[in-house]
Design an enzyme around this catalytic site. Structure first.
Site, PDB file in Angstrom:
ATOM      1  N   THR A 296       1.969  -2.154   0.402  1.00  0.00           N
ATOM      2  CA  THR A 296       2.466  -0.994   1.156  1.00  0.00           C
ATOM      3  C   THR A 296       3.228  -1.421   2.391  1.00  0.00           C
ATOM      4  OG1 THR A 296       0.668   0.442   0.400  1.00  0.00           O
ATOM      5  CG2 THR A 296       1.756   1.057   2.450  1.00  0.00           C
TER       6      THR A 296
ATOM      7  N   SER B 286       0.002  -4.326  -4.810  1.00  0.00           N
ATOM      8  CA  SER B 286      -1.208  -5.120  -5.064  1.00  0.00           C
ATOM      9  C   SER B 286      -2.041  -4.585  -6.222  1.00  0.00           C
ATOM     10  CB  SER B 286      -2.077  -5.221  -3.805  1.00  0.00           C
ATOM     11  OG  SER B 286      -2.740  -4.011  -3.531  1.00  0.00           O
TER      12      SER B 286
ATOM     13  N   THR C 125      -3.194  -3.205   0.160  1.00  0.00           N
ATOM     14  CA  THR C 125      -4.591  -2.927   0.493  1.00  0.00           C
ATOM     15  C   THR C 125      -5.493  -2.745  -0.726  1.00  0.00           C
ATOM     16  OG1 THR C 125      -4.129  -0.552   0.664  1.00  0.00           O
ATOM     17  CG2 THR C 125      -3.953  -1.863   2.685  1.00  0.00           C
ATOM     18  N   ASP C 126      -4.934  -2.330  -1.852  1.00  0.00           N
ATOM     19  CA  ASP C 126      -5.779  -1.943  -2.988  1.00  0.00           C
ATOM     20  C   ASP C 126      -6.629  -3.087  -3.529  1.00  0.00           C
ATOM     21  OD1 ASP C 126      -4.880   0.608  -2.761  1.00  0.00           O
ATOM     22  OD2 ASP C 126      -3.559   0.557  -4.507  1.00  0.00           O
TER      23      ASP C 126
END
Length: 329
Positions: free
Chosen positions: A12, A54, A85-86
């Site tokens: 992101t 990710s 972040t995932d």
């Protein structure tokens, strides 16, 4: 003067608007250009490893990231890795196993909002990551929303809020604010432990979450596909043995040579299979207990352990031995 290297992987933080929604599009040098130079005495260079969401992160990419750190380890004083972040928690844990006893900071960060947006958490997170990398504290860490988290202890709990990550079953390492870095836990690394890199992974690992009504027959299909299975059970870690008998299938998996790890769906306090009958019925000598490890650490640790050996006693010993503070016995 500290010499830092930023390794970018997408996420992101590097995303831009496209026809099909947000997708990574900001290159490494451009990403750094959005961040004002800090007062810290440092220089920073950049290297783009990949530019992916990710969600598309794979174990093979973990190896690529680890190898990049290895190749540049002697030339730099610290590393900042930008990441989506995932799957950030999986990556930070994986790097903690592949890059053990690092004497230099390996700091992973990202953002909930792209750096190209006017209102974004990206600039602060990169700035905080750089500040912590300048501290020279060895190890793998996640820095996010002013929190420094041990690489094996991070979990993403929120999909939109800036404070997306929390440290589970372990204290935060430090907090970062305008006044500086406030350490919450002393970080100590035995001087006689040398930095080691081992990127051997066996990716034949499956994560399975139990739920009422799960068909035991599905375990039969896993035998030919995986060498290790992580089972997220209930509460303290029990396995159903009445009605839809899962326990018998777990025993069959073990007898066929598959490594089985039992953990809990509860985020905090870990499993304790010694309390209830549903836990005690599980063969403690053959099953691997996760205690208070995070699932996001268990999966890459099992991949790494199976990369070292296919022998159950060896894998069990590795999994149940603390590495990078991933479990408190």
């Amino acid at each position: 003067m500290k010499k830092l290297l930023m390794l970018t992987t997408g996420g992101t933080i590097a995303s831009v608007e496209g026809e099909n929604g947000l997708a990574p599009g900001v290159k490494a040098d451009e990403l750094l250009s959005y961040v004002s130079k800090l007062d810290n005495d440092y220089t920073m260079e950049t290297q783009s490893l990949m530019n992916i969401d990710s969600t598309n992160m794979q174990p093979e990419y973990w190896v690529e990231i680890a190898e990049a750190v290895k190749e540049n380890y002697d030339a730099y004083d610290g590393f900042v890795i930008t990441h989506g972040t995932d799957t950030m928690a999986y990556t930070s844990a994986a790097l903690s196993y592949m890059l053990q006893h690092a004497k230099k900071p390996i700091v992973i960060t990202g953002s909930q909002i792209p750096i190209t947006f006017q209102k974004t958490d990206a600039k602060k997170n990169i700035t905080d990551a750089i500040r912590f990398a300048c501290e020279g504290v060895g190890g793998v860490y996640v820095v996010f929303d002013g929190r420094v988290i041990q690489g094996t202890r991070a979990i993403k709990l929120r999909t939109k809020s800036y404070d997306a990550f929390e440290s589970i079953n372990y204290p935060y390492i430090a907090f970062i604010n305008e006044d500086g870095i406030e350490y919450n836990k002393q970080v100590t690394e035995p001087e006689n432990d040398t930095f080691t890199v081992d990127t051997s992974l066996c990716t034949d690992v499956c994560l399975l979450k139990l739920h009422p009504g799960l068909k035991p027959e599905m375990f039969d299909a896993l035998k030919s596909m995986y060498k290790g299975i992580v089972i997220e059970s209930y509460g303290s870690g029990g396995v159903p043995f009445e009605g839809r008998d899962i326990l018998s299938k777990v025993n069959e998996l073990i007898e066929s040579g598959i490594v089985v790890v039992i953990t809990t769906q509860c985020l905090e306090e870990g499993e304790d299979m010694s309390i209830y009958e549903v836990g005690r019925r599980v063969n403690q000598d053959l099953i691997i207990r996760s205690r208070n490890m995070n699932t996001e650490a268990i999966v890459p640790k099992l991949m790494w352990a199976l990369g070292q050996s296919s022998d159950l006693p060896v894998v069990k010993r590795i999994m149940e031995t603390p590495i990078a503070d991933d479990v408190v016995l």
